[in-house]
Scaffold this motif. Structure first.
Motif, PDB file in Angstrom:
ATOM      1  N   LEU A 209     -58.560 -28.855  -0.001  1.00 55.86           N
ATOM      2  CA  LEU A 209     -59.525 -29.965   0.936  1.00 55.86           C
ATOM      3  C   LEU A 209     -58.737 -31.102   1.803  1.00 55.86           C
ATOM      4  O   LEU A 209     -58.411 -31.160   3.111  1.00 55.86           O
ATOM      5  CB  LEU A 209     -60.722 -29.871   0.645  1.00 55.86           C
ATOM      6  N   CYS A 210     -57.852 -31.484   1.445  1.00 52.53           N
ATOM      7  CA  CYS A 210     -57.253 -32.406   1.333  1.00 52.53           C
ATOM      8  C   CYS A 210     -56.265 -32.426   2.375  1.00 52.53           C
ATOM      9  O   CYS A 210     -55.641 -33.202   3.577  1.00 52.53           O
ATOM     10  CB  CYS A 210     -56.484 -33.870   0.115  1.00 52.53           C
ATOM     11  N   ALA A 211     -55.304 -31.310   1.970  1.00 55.14           N
ATOM     12  CA  ALA A 211     -53.867 -30.058   2.131  1.00 55.14           C
ATOM     13  C   ALA A 211     -54.781 -30.381   3.859  1.00 55.14           C
ATOM     14  O   ALA A 211     -53.794 -30.368   5.047  1.00 55.14           O
ATOM     15  CB  ALA A 211     -53.223 -30.513   1.581  1.00 55.14           C
ATOM     16  N   THR A 212     -55.165 -29.333   3.878  1.00 55.11           N
ATOM     17  CA  THR A 212     -55.977 -28.942   4.804  1.00 55.11           C
ATOM     18  C   THR A 212     -56.608 -30.239   5.824  1.00 55.11           C
ATOM     19  O   THR A 212     -56.293 -29.892   7.074  1.00 55.11           O
ATOM     20  CB  THR A 212     -57.412 -27.782   4.821  1.00 55.11           C
ATOM     21  N   GLY A 213     -57.087 -31.363   5.416  1.00 55.44           N
ATOM     22  CA  GLY A 213     -57.915 -32.612   5.902  1.00 55.44           C
ATOM     23  C   GLY A 213     -56.634 -32.692   7.002  1.00 55.44           C
ATOM     24  O   GLY A 213     -56.614 -32.892   7.889  1.00 55.44           O
ATOM     25  N   TYR A 214     -55.432 -33.012   6.287  1.00 57.50           N
ATOM     26  CA  TYR A 214     -53.726 -33.906   6.918  1.00 57.50           C
ATOM     27  C   TYR A 214     -53.870 -33.180   8.101  1.00 57.50           C
ATOM     28  O   TYR A 214     -52.478 -33.360   8.618  1.00 57.50           O
ATOM     29  CB  TYR A 214     -52.813 -33.805   5.287  1.00 57.50           C
ATOM     30  N   VAL A 215     -53.557 -31.614   7.066  1.00 55.40           N
ATOM     31  CA  VAL A 215     -52.852 -30.745   8.855  1.00 55.40           C
ATOM     32  C   VAL A 215     -53.695 -30.671  10.154  1.00 55.40           C
ATOM     33  O   VAL A 215     -53.425 -30.798  11.154  1.00 55.40           O
ATOM     34  CB  VAL A 215     -53.038 -29.160   8.437  1.00 55.40           C
ATOM     35  N   LEU A 216     -55.035 -30.716  10.005  1.00 53.92           N
ATOM     36  CA  LEU A 216     -55.394 -30.494  11.221  1.00 53.92           C
ATOM     37  C   LEU A 216     -55.716 -32.220  11.365  1.00 53.92           C
ATOM     38  O   LEU A 216     -56.555 -31.951  12.980  1.00 53.92           O
ATOM     39  CB  LEU A 216     -57.416 -30.447  10.467  1.00 53.92           C
ATOM     40  N   ALA A 217     -55.393 -32.713  11.056  1.00 48.53           N
ATOM     41  CA  ALA A 217     -55.814 -34.413  11.289  1.00 48.53           C
ATOM     42  C   ALA A 217     -53.647 -34.064  12.542  1.00 48.53           C
ATOM     43  O   ALA A 217     -54.005 -35.280  13.508  1.00 48.53           O
ATOM     44  CB  ALA A 217     -55.343 -34.999  10.597  1.00 48.53           C
ATOM     45  N   GLY A 218     -53.097 -33.670  12.224  1.00 50.39           N
ATOM     46  CA  GLY A 218     -51.853 -33.968  13.064  1.00 50.39           C
ATOM     47  C   GLY A 218     -50.468 -33.857  12.134  1.00 50.39           C
ATOM     48  O   GLY A 218     -49.347 -34.202  12.822  1.00 50.39           O
ATOM     49  N   MET A 219     -50.531 -33.367  10.365  1.00 51.67           N
ATOM     50  CA  MET A 219     -49.832 -33.870   9.569  1.00 51.67           C
ATOM     51  C   MET A 219     -49.171 -32.917   9.308  1.00 51.67           C
ATOM     52  O   MET A 219     -49.564 -31.401   9.448  1.00 51.67           O
ATOM     53  CB  MET A 219     -50.111 -34.553   8.312  1.00 51.67           C
ATOM     54  N   PRO A 220     -47.321 -33.210   9.583  1.00 52.29           N
ATOM     55  CA  PRO A 220     -46.430 -32.075   9.454  1.00 52.29           C
ATOM     56  C   PRO A 220     -47.413 -31.343   8.145  1.00 52.29           C
ATOM     57  O   PRO A 220     -47.423 -31.743   7.110  1.00 52.29           O
ATOM     58  CB  PRO A 220     -45.248 -31.798   9.446  1.00 52.29           C
ATOM     59  N   LEU A 221     -46.624 -29.662   7.813  1.00 54.29           N
ATOM     60  CA  LEU A 221     -47.084 -29.153   6.004  1.00 54.29           C
ATOM     61  C   LEU A 221     -46.429 -29.446   4.715  1.00 54.29           C
ATOM     62  O   LEU A 221     -47.428 -30.137   3.844  1.00 54.29           O
ATOM     63  CB  LEU A 221     -47.208 -26.958   6.239  1.00 54.29           C
ATOM     64  N   PHE A 222     -44.750 -30.094   4.840  1.00 49.06           N
ATOM     65  CA  PHE A 222     -44.140 -30.480   3.947  1.00 49.06           C
ATOM     66  C   PHE A 222     -45.763 -31.535   3.697  1.00 49.06           C
ATOM     67  O   PHE A 222     -45.598 -31.850   2.625  1.00 49.06           O
ATOM     68  CB  PHE A 222     -43.282 -30.761   4.105  1.00 49.06           C
TER      69      PHE A 222
END
Length: 498
Positions: A209-222
């Protein structure tokens, strides 16, 4: 009975410490650690950074030693851990795994010295987040992934030890946590295997969930994956020297705030929530105290920024909430350099470093449960002075708290403060200024990461400290993560005799 005969009788009555269960467990964990080194090797291979050789070589050695220990430890059949073995294993796991985790950091980029590599690996596995590395923005992806993985492994290990081992050792009131978790009406899962599976499930779900939240916030996948591993573990290693502030993205800040606070809550309550009992998470008195602390320090920090002219409005509130969440969860991320907010903020955040999150979480510090019991003990003492014939039992979760639990909590708090005082004095004697000495000590003891000031603050690293100082802080990180008593008891001759 002669003295020689008495000594012989005592030796005969004292069973030898069987190291086979310890060797088997360490071997299994080393094998897992070695196999996991292949992931950073793959990341470096795909990026063409050339660092994969160090990870492959380190993996081969770690797996070889792990398999050797596993085979030798299981030679006698099924083995069980007793109390002495549990104490020794709890400390050995962090020390041995940290030693092998140094190998890729020494043999490949960034080619750290042994002292610095050990500091970095201990900081990773204890989820402290203090670092001696700089130039992270241009670092190879394998190293960045490895640091985040150390955090993630350490985080789930902390949760398991907090639930399964420390309560049995009656450390700092942890037996109260065992009582709450093992009572038939409160037990969240019936078997130890199911407990471990439930905790791991909650940990993995939170990480995804945290990784998904970061991606949705515009962060690169890695970046999203590695920072999620650091966030959920309350670690703090980032992929940039500027930590999370490099993104300059309010959405990223808010995602980090949510999951830093989430990682500070008791994971057994998440398991219950997955089973449908969601409100249990909000009815817990320790959780309520934790959020009260977060709210109080956030308001104080917000007002400090406004009155000092540092910031105002939403940026001030976000900066205050992010910093408080980062420090109280002992994650150590930075969105703004809070050391420039004035001496009042230094005092507030210094106190916050001591407090920490909840019992059974990935956060460090004294823990809200101990603070709650200590406050109840003080209140009970004051009532007894006023009403000498009155009965004022301490209660937690509706059940009375035994006197030995209260004594354990107060004893742990004393040891915590004593360890802080001794380590701070040693660092001062080695040449550190007082501000750096005390803040670096509590930052490592509470597993926060960055301290205060220009030497060990959030905008710098620990690389400029001398090797003796680095060595002391490495030990302090281990003491803080292993709840002090677990390590100190190994220094008692009586422990090895009985």
């Amino acid at each position: 009975m002669t003295l020689a005969r008495a000594s012989r009788v005592q030796r005969e009555a004292t069973p030898a410490l069987d190291l086979r269960p310890i060797a088997a467990t360490l071997g299994t964990l080393l094998t897992i650690l070695g196999a996991s080194m292949l992931l950073p090797a793959l990341a470096d291979f795909r990026a063409g950074s050339g660092g994969q050789g160090a990870f492959v070589g380190s993996a081969a050695i770690t797996i070889f030693v792990g398999v050797l220990l596993t085979v030798s430890g299981r030679a006698g059949g099924r083995l069980r851990l007793d109390l002495r073995q549990a104490f020794l294993l709890t400390t050995s796991v962090w020390v041995v795994l940290s030693l092998f985790a140094t190998l890729p950091l020494m043999w490949g980029p960034p080619h750290l010295s042994f002292v610095h590599a050990l500091f970095e690996s201990v900081s990773g596995l204890t989820t402290t987040g203090s670092t001696v590395m700089s130039g992270l923005d241009a670092a190879a992806p394998g190293v960045l992934l490895w640091r985040a993985m150390l955090h993630w492994f350490g985080g789930i290990g902390i949760v398991v030890i907090a639930i399964a081992v420390l309560p049995a050792l009656s450390i700092g009131g942890m037996q109260l946590f065992r009582t709450e978790s093992s009572d038939r009406s409160e037990k969240f899962l019936p078997r130890a295997g199911a407990v471990a599976k439930g905790l791991l499930t909650a940990y993995v779900v939170l990480s995804i969930l945290c990784a998904t939240g970061y991606v949705l916030a515009g962060m690169p996948l890695f970046d999203a994956v590695t920072l999620a591993l650091s966030t959920v573990s309350s670690g703090g290693f980032a992929n940039s020297d500027s930590s999370i502030s490099v993104f300059a993205n309010p959405a990223v800040d808010y995602v980090a705030i949510v999951f830093m606070l989430a990682a500070s809550l008791p994971f057994p309550l998440y398991v219950r929530a997955l089973g449908g009992d969601v409100w249990k998470l909000f009815r817990n008195s320790e959780v309520r105290l934790f959020f009260a602390i977060v709210a109080a320090f956030t308001v104080a920090s917000f007002l400090q920024q406004v009155f000092q002219g540092v910031a105002e409005g939403e940026p001030a509130l976000r900066g205050a909430l992010f910093t408080v969440a980062s420090l109280v969860s002992t994650t150590g991320f930075m969105s703004v350099d809070y050391t420039n907010w004035g001496p009042l903020s230094d005092a507030l955040f210094f106190v916050l470093m001591f407090l920490g999150g909840c019992t059974g979480s990935t956060a460090g510090g004294l823990k809200s449960l101990r603070l709650l019991i200590a406050m109840k003990a003080v209140r009970q003492h004051l009532k007894r002075i006023s009403y000498r014939n009155g009965l004022f039992p301490i209660r937690y979760g509706g059940a009375p708290v035994a006197d030995d639990v209260v004594a354990s909590v107060l004893g742990f708090i004393f040891l915590y403060i004593a360890t802080f005082a001794v380590a701070s004095a040693l660092l001062s004697a080695l040449g550190l200024d007082l501000r750096s000495a005390v803040s670096a000590t509590i930052a490592c003891l509470s597993n926060v990461g960055p301290g205060l000031g220009p030497l060990v603050g959030p905008a710098t690293t620990y690389a400029n400290l001398s090797d003796p100082v680095i060595g002391i802080l490495t030990l302090v990180m281990l003491l803080g993560r292993l709840e002090i008593v677990t390590v100190l008891v190994l220094t008692l001759p009586r422990f090895w005799m009985r």
